[in-house]
Design a protein around this motif. Structure first.
Motif, PDB file in Angstrom:
ATOM      1  N   GLN A  88      85.322  49.169  19.481  1.00 31.13           N
ATOM      2  CA  GLN A  88      85.766  49.162  18.084  1.00 31.13           C
ATOM      3  C   GLN A  88      87.079  48.400  17.940  1.00 31.13           C
ATOM      4  O   GLN A  88      87.296  47.698  16.956  1.00 31.13           O
ATOM      5  N   TYR A  89      87.951  48.534  18.937  1.00 34.25           N
ATOM      6  CA  TYR A  89      89.215  47.817  18.880  1.00 34.25           C
ATOM      7  C   TYR A  89      88.988  46.318  19.024  1.00 34.25           C
ATOM      8  O   TYR A  89      89.717  45.523  18.453  1.00 34.25           O
ATOM      9  N   TYR A 225      92.384  49.338   9.202  1.00 32.04           N
ATOM     10  CA  TYR A 225      92.189  49.958  10.514  1.00 32.04           C
ATOM     11  C   TYR A 225      93.213  51.068  10.695  1.00 32.04           C
ATOM     12  O   TYR A 225      94.418  50.840  10.591  1.00 32.04           O
ATOM     13  N   LYS A 226      92.729  52.279  10.953  1.00 35.41           N
ATOM     14  CA  LYS A 226      93.591  53.428  11.197  1.00 35.41           C
ATOM     15  C   LYS A 226      93.466  53.838  12.663  1.00 35.41           C
ATOM     16  O   LYS A 226      92.372  53.827  13.229  1.00 35.41           O
ATOM     17  N   GLU A 227      94.590  54.221  13.250  1.00 36.96           N
ATOM     18  CA  GLU A 227      94.572  54.638  14.644  1.00 36.96           C
ATOM     19  C   GLU A 227      95.571  55.771  14.854  1.00 36.96           C
ATOM     20  O   GLU A 227      96.692  55.729  14.343  1.00 36.96           O
ATOM     21  N   CYS A 231      91.947  58.720  18.211  1.00 33.89           N
ATOM     22  CA  CYS A 231      90.774  58.247  17.485  1.00 33.89           C
ATOM     23  C   CYS A 231      91.167  57.041  16.638  1.00 33.89           C
ATOM     24  O   CYS A 231      92.341  56.811  16.369  1.00 33.89           O
ATOM     25  N   SER A 232      90.163  56.272  16.249  1.00 29.20           N
ATOM     26  CA  SER A 232      90.435  55.089  15.432  1.00 29.20           C
ATOM     27  C   SER A 232      89.267  54.869  14.478  1.00 29.20           C
ATOM     28  O   SER A 232      88.151  55.346  14.708  1.00 29.20           O
ATOM     29  N   GLU A 233      89.538  54.134  13.407  1.00 27.60           N
ATOM     30  CA  GLU A 233      88.500  53.871  12.411  1.00 27.60           C
ATOM     31  C   GLU A 233      88.731  52.513  11.773  1.00 27.60           C
ATOM     32  O   GLU A 233      89.817  52.223  11.275  1.00 27.60           O
ATOM     33  N   LEU A 234      87.713  51.677  11.813  1.00 30.30           N
ATOM     34  CA  LEU A 234      87.734  50.383  11.143  1.00 30.30           C
ATOM     35  C   LEU A 234      86.982  50.535   9.834  1.00 30.30           C
ATOM     36  O   LEU A 234      85.788  50.821   9.825  1.00 30.30           O
ATOM     37  N   MET A 235      87.678  50.361   8.718  1.00 31.37           N
ATOM     38  CA  MET A 235      87.092  50.606   7.399  1.00 31.37           C
ATOM     39  C   MET A 235      86.865  49.285   6.674  1.00 31.37           C
ATOM     40  O   MET A 235      87.780  48.473   6.541  1.00 31.37           O
ATOM     41  N   GLU A 236      85.637  49.093   6.213  1.00 34.92           N
ATOM     42  CA  GLU A 236      85.292  47.840   5.545  1.00 34.92           C
ATOM     43  C   GLU A 236      84.790  48.036   4.117  1.00 34.92           C
ATOM     44  O   GLU A 236      84.714  47.065   3.358  1.00 34.92           O
TER      45      GLU A 236
END
Length: 274
Positions: A88-89, A225-227, A231-236
């Protein structure tokens, strides 16, 4: 330079290694001769060709110049460095590398603006074995490589907000911390960077547990992108990205002005020098 080494199905590091070997053999050089000509250790060059090590981008720039290869090795290196990161990164890194506008909030000194010694200290933790040392050096090289995008043309427009807590948690080495502060002082004056400090006086806020990055591409598309907290999250999706953009705006309203932020960093430098 038009020759490319076809690496379909291979890791980026393997493709880079085979390209290095291809260029060396085409130039009619042995590893020993290349080491003598460039000043790099023969065993180090061998490990680069075998894909065992990832170099710093400056090594690839030197070898591109040596072979007259344009930016062939640097372009392969930019792909190879992604091997050091999780899937994801990697997606985020690819978008970061092509972004024209970047908004970043970080509760610690962002990797994009870390010095080599500070990055090494952050990444090393309690690792002490020889194998872990090699792994750390690769992570350091990959982290420093992200900074390459800050000087590629056209320059990206970057806004960064750093929580004051980052400045109250210095490096173990006074020299490393002083050099890091000097670097941030310089960053705050770059023409394409706006740096602001979020002071303790701003109180609690909604991004205390992690970082936030918002990226705009040339075509106007935006991702966030939150990290944090492992945990992390790529939001589109547009609604989610808009919500995070607005949350960033609120942080910016609470932060010191760019000029006051620069004065804050210079104040810390004076304290450090005292």
């Amino acid at each position: 330079m038009t020759e490319q080494v076809d690496g379909e199905g291979e890791s980026g590091r393997a493709v880079l290694g085979r390209t290095l070997k291809f260029l060396r053999e085409k130039a009619g050089k042995s590893l020993g001769q290349l080491a003598e000509d460039t000043g790099y250790d023969k065993s180090y060059l061998s490990r680069l060709e075998s894909g065992e090590r990832l170099s710093k981008v400056t090594v690839m720039e030197d070898l591109d110049t040596y072979y007259g290869a344009g930016d062939l090795l640097v372009s392969h290196w930019r792909v190879a460095r992604l091997d050091a990161f999780k899937d994801q990164y990697k997606a985020f890194m690819g978008l970061e590398g092509t972004a024209r506008v970047m908004w970043l909030f970080a509760p610690s000194v962002p990797g994009l603006f870390q010095t080599e010694d500070f990055a090494r200290e952050v990444l090393s933790g309690g690792q002490t074995t020889e194998d872990s040392d090699a792994s750390i050096e690769e992570l350091v090289a990959a982290r420093l490589g992200r900074q390459y995008l800050l000087r590629q043309k056209p320059l990206s427009d970057v806004r960064v907000i750093i929580d004051e807590v980052a400045f109250r948690r210095p490096a173990a080495s006074a020299k490393t911390w002083s050099e890091q502060l000097v670097h941030l002082e310089g960053v705050a004056q770059w023409s394409n960077v706006t740096l602001q400090v979020l002071p303790f006086s701003a109180g609690v806020h909604h991004h205390m547990n992690g970082s936030l990055t918002v990226l705009w591409q040339k075509d106007g598309s935006t991702v966030a992108y939150k990290e944090g907290n492992e945990c992390s999250e790529l939001m589109e999706d547009s609604e989610g990205v808009l919500r995070l953009r607005l949350s960033y705006d609120r942080l910016r309203d609470l932060a010191l002005s760019p000029s006051d932020s620069l004065a804050f960093i210079r104040g810390l430098l004076e304290e450090q020098r005292s």
